[in-house]
Design an enzyme around this catalytic site. Structure first.
Site: not given
Length: 166
Positions: A87, A54, A84, A56
């Site tokens: 993260c 992801h 999410c 992040e």
């Protein structure tokens, strides 16, 4: 801090991801009004998508690789999509002080967790969260992604339907 300026930079990361067929999420990490790390979603395109890279997480790995003495409590992370749970947990554990996001993740957003209901490690952490900075611009990128029939990642999910109906 100029939230719109730094979110615009994160949106450029997201647009670059979209242009390569990836899910359009971008991220920048800011310390003392300077971008020190960036990230864009990786691994969402193709036949074997992964849920590790992801934006992040990519930016966080780059931040950590700086091996700097920066106090992460003084860092602000800008993401075009609400982090999410994975993260958000990684950001909390690494003591990131502030998270600013553009578009809410109706399906998997983790920033609304009730810290009092989490194990002690997380209860002791504090993070400031600022939502809805340049939300419409992030929404446009996500709509473009979900509207493209070639993109199968998250197709038909709550996030896709929520986004396409706005």
């Amino acid at each position: 801090m100029d939230h719109e300026y730094f979110m615009t930079e994160a949106l450029q990361q997201a647009e670059a991801a979209l242009n390569t067929g990836e899910f359009p999420v971008g991220c920048v990490v800011v310390h003392e009004n300077r971008i020190i790390a960036t990230g864009a979603r990786e691994g969402s395109a193709g036949d074997c998508p992964n849920e590790v890279d992801h934006a992040e997480m990519v930016a966080l790995r780059r931040l950590i690789s700086l091996k700097s003495s920066i106090n992460f409590r003084e860092v602000t992370l800008y993401s075009t999509l609400e982090p999410c749970l994975m993260c958000f947990g990684a950001l909390i554990i690494n003591d990131i002080g502030k998270i600013v996001f553009a578009y809410e993740d109706a399906m998997g957003g983790g920033t609304r967790c009730d810290f009092t209901r989490l194990p002690p490690l997380y209860q002791e952490k504090q993070v400031s969260v600022v939502p809805n900075i340049l939300r419409q611009k992030s929404l446009q990128l996500l709509k473009a992604f979900f509207s493209n029939p070639e993109n199968i990642y998250l197709k038909g999910t709550l996030l896709a339907e929520y986004t396409l109906h706005q």
